[in-house]
Design a protein around this motif. Structure first.
Motif, PDB file in Angstrom:
ATOM      1  N   SER A  83     -67.023  -1.012  27.031  1.00  0.00           N
ATOM      2  CA  SER A  83     -66.514  -0.393  28.255  1.00  0.00           C
ATOM      3  C   SER A  83     -66.025   1.021  28.000  1.00  0.00           C
ATOM      4  CB  SER A  83     -65.375  -1.236  28.835  1.00  0.00           C
ATOM      5  OG  SER A  83     -65.821  -2.538  29.152  1.00  0.00           O
ATOM      6  N   LEU A  84     -65.539   1.282  26.787  1.00  0.00           N
ATOM      7  CA  LEU A  84     -65.038   2.606  26.445  1.00  0.00           C
ATOM      8  C   LEU A  84     -66.136   3.506  25.894  1.00  0.00           C
ATOM      9  CD1 LEU A  84     -62.274   3.940  26.640  1.00  0.00           C
ATOM     10  CD2 LEU A  84     -61.815   3.228  24.284  1.00  0.00           C
ATOM     11  N   ARG A  85     -67.080   2.906  25.148  1.00  0.00           N
ATOM     12  CA  ARG A  85     -68.113   3.721  24.498  1.00  0.00           C
ATOM     13  C   ARG A  85     -69.218   4.152  25.464  1.00  0.00           C
ATOM     14  NH1 ARG A  85     -72.727   4.134  21.555  1.00  0.00           N
ATOM     15  NH2 ARG A  85     -73.528   2.216  22.472  1.00  0.00           N
ATOM     16  N   ILE A  86     -69.263   3.589  26.669  1.00  0.00           N
ATOM     17  CA  ILE A  86     -70.293   4.029  27.613  1.00  0.00           C
ATOM     18  C   ILE A  86     -70.109   5.490  27.997  1.00  0.00           C
ATOM     19  CG2 ILE A  86     -70.678   1.734  28.603  1.00  0.00           C
ATOM     20  CD1 ILE A  86     -68.952   2.598  30.982  1.00  0.00           C
ATOM     21  N   THR A  87     -68.975   6.086  27.601  1.00  0.00           N
ATOM     22  CA  THR A  87     -68.759   7.508  27.853  1.00  0.00           C
ATOM     23  C   THR A  87     -69.890   8.343  27.280  1.00  0.00           C
ATOM     24  OG1 THR A  87     -66.359   7.224  27.840  1.00  0.00           O
ATOM     25  CG2 THR A  87     -67.197   9.439  27.479  1.00  0.00           C
ATOM     26  N   VAL A  88     -70.265   8.066  26.047  1.00  0.00           N
ATOM     27  CA  VAL A  88     -71.312   8.868  25.414  1.00  0.00           C
ATOM     28  C   VAL A  88     -72.665   8.606  26.067  1.00  0.00           C
ATOM     29  CG1 VAL A  88     -71.839   7.207  23.574  1.00  0.00           C
ATOM     30  CG2 VAL A  88     -72.239   9.649  23.197  1.00  0.00           C
ATOM     31  N   GLU A  89     -72.898   7.389  26.521  1.00  0.00           N
ATOM     32  CA  GLU A  89     -74.159   7.073  27.182  1.00  0.00           C
ATOM     33  C   GLU A  89     -74.239   7.742  28.550  1.00  0.00           C
ATOM     34  OE1 GLU A  89     -74.540   2.851  27.209  1.00  0.00           O
ATOM     35  OE2 GLU A  89     -74.404   2.650  25.032  1.00  0.00           O
ATOM     36  N   ARG A  90     -73.123   7.798  29.261  1.00  0.00           N
ATOM     37  CA  ARG A  90     -73.093   8.502  30.551  1.00  0.00           C
ATOM     38  C   ARG A  90     -73.307   9.999  30.353  1.00  0.00           C
ATOM     39  NH1 ARG A  90     -67.773   8.011  32.897  1.00  0.00           N
ATOM     40  NH2 ARG A  90     -68.669   8.971  34.761  1.00  0.00           N
ATOM     41  N   ALA A  91     -72.731  10.541  29.287  1.00  0.00           N
ATOM     42  CA  ALA A  91     -72.906  11.973  29.012  1.00  0.00           C
ATOM     43  C   ALA A  91     -74.365  12.288  28.718  1.00  0.00           C
ATOM     44  CB  ALA A  91     -72.023  12.392  27.839  1.00  0.00           C
ATOM     45  N   PHE A  92     -75.019  11.453  27.917  1.00  0.00           N
ATOM     46  CA  PHE A  92     -76.438  11.666  27.623  1.00  0.00           C
ATOM     47  C   PHE A  92     -77.289  11.516  28.883  1.00  0.00           C
ATOM     48  CE2 PHE A  92     -75.883  10.488  22.922  1.00  0.00           C
ATOM     49  CZ  PHE A  92     -75.899  11.821  22.544  1.00  0.00           C
ATOM     50  N   ALA A  93     -76.926  10.558  29.737  1.00  0.00           N
ATOM     51  CA  ALA A  93     -77.676  10.366  30.979  1.00  0.00           C
ATOM     52  C   ALA A  93     -77.568  11.598  31.873  1.00  0.00           C
ATOM     53  CB  ALA A  93     -77.164   9.125  31.712  1.00  0.00           C
ATOM     54  N   ALA A  94     -76.349  12.139  32.015  1.00  0.00           N
ATOM     55  CA  ALA A  94     -76.167  13.354  32.815  1.00  0.00           C
ATOM     56  C   ALA A  94     -76.910  14.522  32.201  1.00  0.00           C
ATOM     57  CB  ALA A  94     -74.678  13.677  32.932  1.00  0.00           C
ATOM     58  N   PHE A  95     -76.866  14.617  30.886  1.00  0.00           N
ATOM     59  CA  PHE A  95     -77.532  15.692  30.144  1.00  0.00           C
ATOM     60  C   PHE A  95     -79.033  15.686  30.403  1.00  0.00           C
ATOM     61  CE2 PHE A  95     -79.630  16.712  26.027  1.00  0.00           C
ATOM     62  CZ  PHE A  95     -79.288  18.047  25.928  1.00  0.00           C
ATOM     63  N   LYS A  96     -79.650  14.512  30.341  1.00  0.00           N
ATOM     64  CA  LYS A  96     -81.106  14.425  30.524  1.00  0.00           C
ATOM     65  C   LYS A  96     -81.505  14.489  31.995  1.00  0.00           C
ATOM     66  CE  LYS A  96     -82.206  12.010  26.230  1.00  0.00           C
ATOM     67  NZ  LYS A  96     -82.899  10.854  25.608  1.00  0.00           N
ATOM     68  N   ASN A  97     -80.667  13.982  32.875  1.00  0.00           N
ATOM     69  CA  ASN A  97     -80.978  14.073  34.302  1.00  0.00           C
ATOM     70  C   ASN A  97     -80.935  15.519  34.792  1.00  0.00           C
ATOM     71  OD1 ASN A  97     -81.302  11.326  34.563  1.00  0.00           O
ATOM     72  ND2 ASN A  97     -79.211  10.946  35.246  1.00  0.00           N
ATOM     73  N   ARG A  98     -80.018  16.285  34.259  1.00  0.00           N
ATOM     74  CA  ARG A  98     -79.843  17.657  34.717  1.00  0.00           C
ATOM     75  C   ARG A  98     -80.903  18.583  34.119  1.00  0.00           C
ATOM     76  NH1 ARG A  98     -75.196  19.695  36.768  1.00  0.00           N
ATOM     77  NH2 ARG A  98     -73.966  18.059  35.767  1.00  0.00           N
ATOM     78  N   TRP A  99     -81.139  18.459  32.829  1.00  0.00           N
ATOM     79  CA  TRP A  99     -82.046  19.375  32.127  1.00  0.00           C
ATOM     80  C   TRP A  99     -83.336  18.636  31.778  1.00  0.00           C
ATOM     81  CZ3 TRP A  99     -79.613  23.390  33.463  1.00  0.00           C
ATOM     82  CH2 TRP A  99     -78.219  23.488  33.360  1.00  0.00           C
ATOM     83  N   ARG A 100     -84.320  18.764  32.639  1.00  0.00           N
ATOM     84  CA  ARG A 100     -85.563  18.013  32.478  1.00  0.00           C
ATOM     85  C   ARG A 100     -86.362  18.459  31.266  1.00  0.00           C
ATOM     86  NH1 ARG A 100     -84.703  13.685  34.063  1.00  0.00           N
ATOM     87  NH2 ARG A 100     -86.945  13.240  33.999  1.00  0.00           N
ATOM     88  N   ILE A 101     -86.049  19.627  30.730  1.00  0.00           N
ATOM     89  CA  ILE A 101     -86.800  20.118  29.580  1.00  0.00           C
ATOM     90  C   ILE A 101     -86.563  19.249  28.349  1.00  0.00           C
ATOM     91  CG2 ILE A 101     -85.020  21.693  28.719  1.00  0.00           C
ATOM     92  CD1 ILE A 101     -87.302  23.703  28.162  1.00  0.00           C
TER      93      ILE A 101
END
Length: 393
Positions: free
Chosen positions: A295-313
């Motif tokens: 529940s606490l470590r999903i922070t890094v997974e959410r950050a990676f998801a936002a990172f890849k969703n925003r920057w399609r390159i």
């Protein structure tokens, strides 16, 4: 002076005046001919091109936040503040034909949508060479913000932990989470096998540390896709300017890492991800510890998801040399942190909808578990299970 001398001087003055008038007349005639025959058509073509370009630019970042966010992947406030920062620090300069805002917009359209330079020509009415030149200039300028935008985490207990009985006091010294993610890469054929990740395709393995505000606090890009996460972490720790765990603090990691001071993974061979629990409650201390760890470590997974969703390159086949691909990943991480200063947006998945579903990568380093830290983890798990009635699971 006699009358003949005066008459001669007057004739000279009149002749000089006549010559001057004739020269001025010829210059006027020549200038009018040039304007009529050459300047007018050129001025018309330039004006038509510039009008179309300026119209496109106004639509992109001057009309409203919706267009700016859709096209440049950020609202107007962070966009204009970023441009002002580049101007104030002289990292970029306005040219006769291209302002800083246009230069930055070129870069953001490329990394935000993985556009090729030739696809940018109809928008900016610029040659591929000009677009490429400004892309490199902006990439360098963003890289200069690395030390300022990617900073070590705070040693203070994060409110997310401090105000939750599920996490406090067990994770009070936790300052973030670490994980690796695979970013699409294009490399020469002779070395492609080293970059082939576990899911196929050539990738670079990027290690990142993220705090509980979803900001990157450390990024190491450029490793081959076949490299194991634990190997990349070891390299980061050995670098002179590499990764440092604050004294007395630790990071959450997945089961692919060993248990040792500064790094706390979940119990292996035990249910971990939220989707694995469903509606079932933890049956023992190890399952409870893994549930709260996840529940606490999903922070890094959410950050990676936002990172890849925003920057399609970073999630599609790139069109740049590999050294530039590594710099682009770092630049996108810097921009990610810059944008979060203005709050989260639609590219950041809400925590209540995020369940997490990543798996550990490759070989598990079981033999090098630290006995002391394993015992500490066991003690926390036991206390959690004993106190589970005082808080939600």
């Amino acid at each position: 002076m006699d009358d003949n001398g005066k008459t001669r001087d007057m004739l000279i003055v009149q002749a000089a005046g006549l010559v001057a008038v004739l020269c001025a007349y010829m210059a006027t005639i020549t200038t009018r001919a040039r304007i009529r025959n050459y300047r007018a058509p050129i001025r018309y073509v330039m004006l038509e091109r510039d009008v179309a370009r300026l119209s496109n630019l106004r639509f992109i970042y001057e009309t409203n936040d919706i267009n700016c966010h859709d096209l440049l992947r950020m609202n107007r406030a962070p966009f204009y503040n970023l441009c002002n920062l580049f101007h104030d620090r002289k990292l970029l300069e306005d040219s006769i034909h291209t302002c800083i805002e246009e230069q930055v917009a070129m870069f953001l359209l490329v990394v935000g949508h993985n556009h090729r330079f030739r696809e940018m020509k109809p928008i900016f009415r610029r040659s591929i060479e000009v677009i490429s030149r400004y892309f490199k200039a902006v990439l360098y300028a963003i890289g200069e913000l690395r030390d300022e935008m990617i900073q070590p985490p705070s040693n203070e207990v994060h409110p997310k932990i401090l105000h939750s009985r599920r996490f406090y006091p067990y994770f009070k010294d936790c300052v973030g989470a670490i994980d690796g993610t695979h970013v699409a890469a294009k490399v020469p054929a002779p070395i492609a096998s080293a970059f082939r990740g576990r899911k196929g395709g050539t990738t670079q393995n990027v290690m990142a540390a993220v705090d509980f505000d979803l900001k990157f606090t450390y990024v190491l890009a450029g490793w081959e896709g076949s490299a194991h996460d634990a190997l990349i972490l070891a390299d980061a720790l050995e670098r002179n300017d590499g990764f440092v765990v604050p004294a007395g603090k630790f990071y959450l990691v997945d089961a692919g890492y060993a248990v040792r001071p500064g790094f706390l993974p979940p119990y292996r061979a035990t249910r971990y991800h939220l989707t694995e629990f469903g509606e079932r409650v933890p049956q023992n201390e190890k399952e409870l510890f893994n549930l709260r760890h996840s529940s606490l470590r999903i922070t890094v997974e959410r950050a990676f998801a936002a990172f890849k969703n925003r920057w399609r390159i970073v999630d599609n086949k790139p069109h740049h040399p590999y050294p530039s691909q590594v710099k682009i990943v770092l630049a996108c991480c810097i921009l990610h942190n810059w944008i979060l200063q203005w709050g989260e947006d639609e590219f950041v998945p809400p925590e209540h909808t995020w369940t997490g579903n990543s798996a550990s990568d490759g070989v598990i380093d079981i033999e090098h578990d630290n006995r002391t830290w394993s015992q500490i983890r066991d003690g926390w798990a036991g206390h959690m299970f004993a106190d589970r009635g005082n808080s939600c699971v």
